[in-house]
Design a protein around this motif. Structure first.
Motif, PDB file in Angstrom:
ATOM      1  N   VAL A 116       0.839  -1.203   0.000  1.00 16.37           N
ATOM      2  CA  VAL A 116       0.000   0.000   0.000  1.00 16.37           C
ATOM      3  C   VAL A 116       0.870   1.248   0.000  1.00 16.37           C
ATOM      4  O   VAL A 116       0.603   2.217  -0.724  1.00 16.37           O
ATOM      5  CB  VAL A 116      -0.957  -0.003   1.208  1.00 16.37           C
ATOM      6  CG1 VAL A 116      -1.690   1.322   1.335  1.00 16.37           C
ATOM      7  CG2 VAL A 116      -1.952  -1.142   1.096  1.00 16.37           C
ATOM      8  N   TYR A 176       1.077   4.302  -2.964  1.00 19.41           N
ATOM      9  CA  TYR A 176       0.889   5.733  -2.737  1.00 19.41           C
ATOM     10  C   TYR A 176       2.170   6.538  -2.947  1.00 19.41           C
ATOM     11  O   TYR A 176       2.101   7.707  -3.312  1.00 19.41           O
ATOM     12  CB  TYR A 176       0.276   5.982  -1.367  1.00 19.41           C
ATOM     13  CG  TYR A 176      -1.211   5.734  -1.425  1.00 19.41           C
ATOM     14  CD1 TYR A 176      -2.036   6.594  -2.130  1.00 19.41           C
ATOM     15  CD2 TYR A 176      -1.781   4.620  -0.839  1.00 19.41           C
ATOM     16  CE1 TYR A 176      -3.390   6.366  -2.232  1.00 19.41           C
ATOM     17  CE2 TYR A 176      -3.129   4.386  -0.927  1.00 19.41           C
ATOM     18  CZ  TYR A 176      -3.932   5.270  -1.624  1.00 19.41           C
ATOM     19  OH  TYR A 176      -5.268   5.041  -1.735  1.00 19.41           O
ATOM     20  N   ASP A 236       2.132   7.052  -6.596  1.00 17.51           N
ATOM     21  CA  ASP A 236       1.143   8.077  -6.940  1.00 17.51           C
ATOM     22  C   ASP A 236       1.677   9.469  -6.620  1.00 17.51           C
ATOM     23  O   ASP A 236       1.528  10.399  -7.417  1.00 17.51           O
ATOM     24  CB  ASP A 236      -0.151   7.820  -6.168  1.00 17.51           C
ATOM     25  CG  ASP A 236      -1.239   8.808  -6.520  1.00 17.51           C
ATOM     26  OD1 ASP A 236      -1.328   9.208  -7.698  1.00 17.51           O
ATOM     27  OD2 ASP A 236      -2.012   9.182  -5.615  1.00 17.51           O
ATOM     28  N   ALA A 237       2.321   9.612  -5.484  1.00 20.92           N
ATOM     29  CA  ALA A 237       2.874  10.914  -5.096  1.00 20.92           C
ATOM     30  C   ALA A 237       4.030  11.322  -6.012  1.00 20.92           C
ATOM     31  O   ALA A 237       4.222  12.502  -6.290  1.00 20.92           O
ATOM     32  CB  ALA A 237       3.348  10.879  -3.650  1.00 20.92           C
ATOM     33  N   GLU A 257      -1.418   6.956 -11.339  1.00 23.06           N
ATOM     34  CA  GLU A 257      -2.527   7.532 -10.576  1.00 23.06           C
ATOM     35  C   GLU A 257      -3.195   6.422  -9.772  1.00 23.06           C
ATOM     36  O   GLU A 257      -3.600   5.405 -10.324  1.00 23.06           O
ATOM     37  CB  GLU A 257      -3.562   8.161 -11.513  1.00 23.06           C
ATOM     38  CG  GLU A 257      -3.090   9.420 -12.196  1.00 23.06           C
ATOM     39  CD  GLU A 257      -2.972  10.578 -11.223  1.00 23.06           C
ATOM     40  OE1 GLU A 257      -3.829  10.719 -10.330  1.00 23.06           O
ATOM     41  OE2 GLU A 257      -1.987  11.325 -11.355  1.00 23.06           O
ATOM     42  N   ALA A 258      -3.309   6.617  -8.466  1.00 24.88           N
ATOM     43  CA  ALA A 258      -3.992   5.661  -7.595  1.00 24.88           C
ATOM     44  C   ALA A 258      -5.154   6.373  -6.921  1.00 24.88           C
ATOM     45  O   ALA A 258      -4.947   7.375  -6.243  1.00 24.88           O
ATOM     46  CB  ALA A 258      -3.026   5.105  -6.553  1.00 24.88           C
ATOM     47  N   TRP A 283      -8.011   7.277  -4.189  1.00 23.82           N
ATOM     48  CA  TRP A 283      -7.871   7.300  -2.734  1.00 23.82           C
ATOM     49  C   TRP A 283      -8.412   6.042  -2.072  1.00 23.82           C
ATOM     50  O   TRP A 283      -7.953   5.636  -1.015  1.00 23.82           O
ATOM     51  CB  TRP A 283      -8.573   8.523  -2.143  1.00 23.82           C
ATOM     52  CG  TRP A 283     -10.051   8.527  -2.383  1.00 23.82           C
ATOM     53  CD1 TRP A 283     -10.699   9.048  -3.443  1.00 23.82           C
ATOM     54  CD2 TRP A 283     -11.045   7.948  -1.535  1.00 23.82           C
ATOM     55  NE1 TRP A 283     -12.048   8.839  -3.327  1.00 23.82           N
ATOM     56  CE2 TRP A 283     -12.296   8.166  -2.157  1.00 23.82           C
ATOM     57  CE3 TRP A 283     -11.024   7.269  -0.335  1.00 23.82           C
ATOM     58  CZ2 TRP A 283     -13.490   7.735  -1.609  1.00 23.82           C
ATOM     59  CZ3 TRP A 283     -12.216   6.839   0.213  1.00 23.82           C
ATOM     60  CH2 TRP A 283     -13.429   7.075  -0.417  1.00 23.82           C
ATOM     61  N   ALA A 285      -6.546   1.841  -1.055  1.00 20.27           N
ATOM     62  CA  ALA A 285      -5.891   1.307   0.141  1.00 20.27           C
ATOM     63  C   ALA A 285      -6.773   0.332   0.904  1.00 20.27           C
ATOM     64  O   ALA A 285      -6.285  -0.680   1.411  1.00 20.27           O
ATOM     65  CB  ALA A 285      -5.458   2.444   1.058  1.00 20.27           C
TER      66      ALA A 285
END
Length: 79
Positions: free
Chosen positions: A20, A24, A27-28, A33-34, A36, A39
Motif C-alpha cells: 500500500v 501511494y 502516486d505521489a 494515478e492511484a 484514494w 488502500a
C-alpha cells in the motif's frame, strides 16, 4: 545470534502494508494515478491472507513441536 521463531502472519501483513505504501509513493511521485479508495481493499485482502497464513502455521503436527525441542503445549520436555 539467537534464532527467532517464524511468524508468517506478521510477515504477510507487513508486506501488504508495504505494498500500500509503494502504491501511494508511486502516486505521489507521479509514476501512476492511484484513487484514494485503493488502500482499503489492499489492506483488507492483505489482512485476510495474513490471518490465513497465521492459522495454517498454527495448525501443525504434534511431532513438529517435539522436533523443535519443546513438548506439546509449550511446556518444557520432561526428562
Amino acid at each position: 545470534m539467537l534464532r527467532h521463531e517464524l511468524h508468517p502472519g506478521k510477515l504477510v501483513a507487513g508486506l501488504s502494508l508495504l505494498a500500500v505504501a509503494v502504491v501511494y509513493v508511486g502516486d505521489a511521485g507521479g509514476a501512476w494515478e492511484a484513487p484514494w479508495f485503493v488502500a482499503l481493499p489492499l489492506v483488507m485482502v492483505g489482512l485476510l491472507v495474513a490471518g490465513v497464513a497465521a492459522a495454517i502455521h498454527g495448525i501443525r503436527p504434534h511431532g513438529a513441536a517435539r522436533r523443535s525441542g519443546r513438548a506439546r503445549g509449550g511446556e518444557e520436555p520432561r526428562e
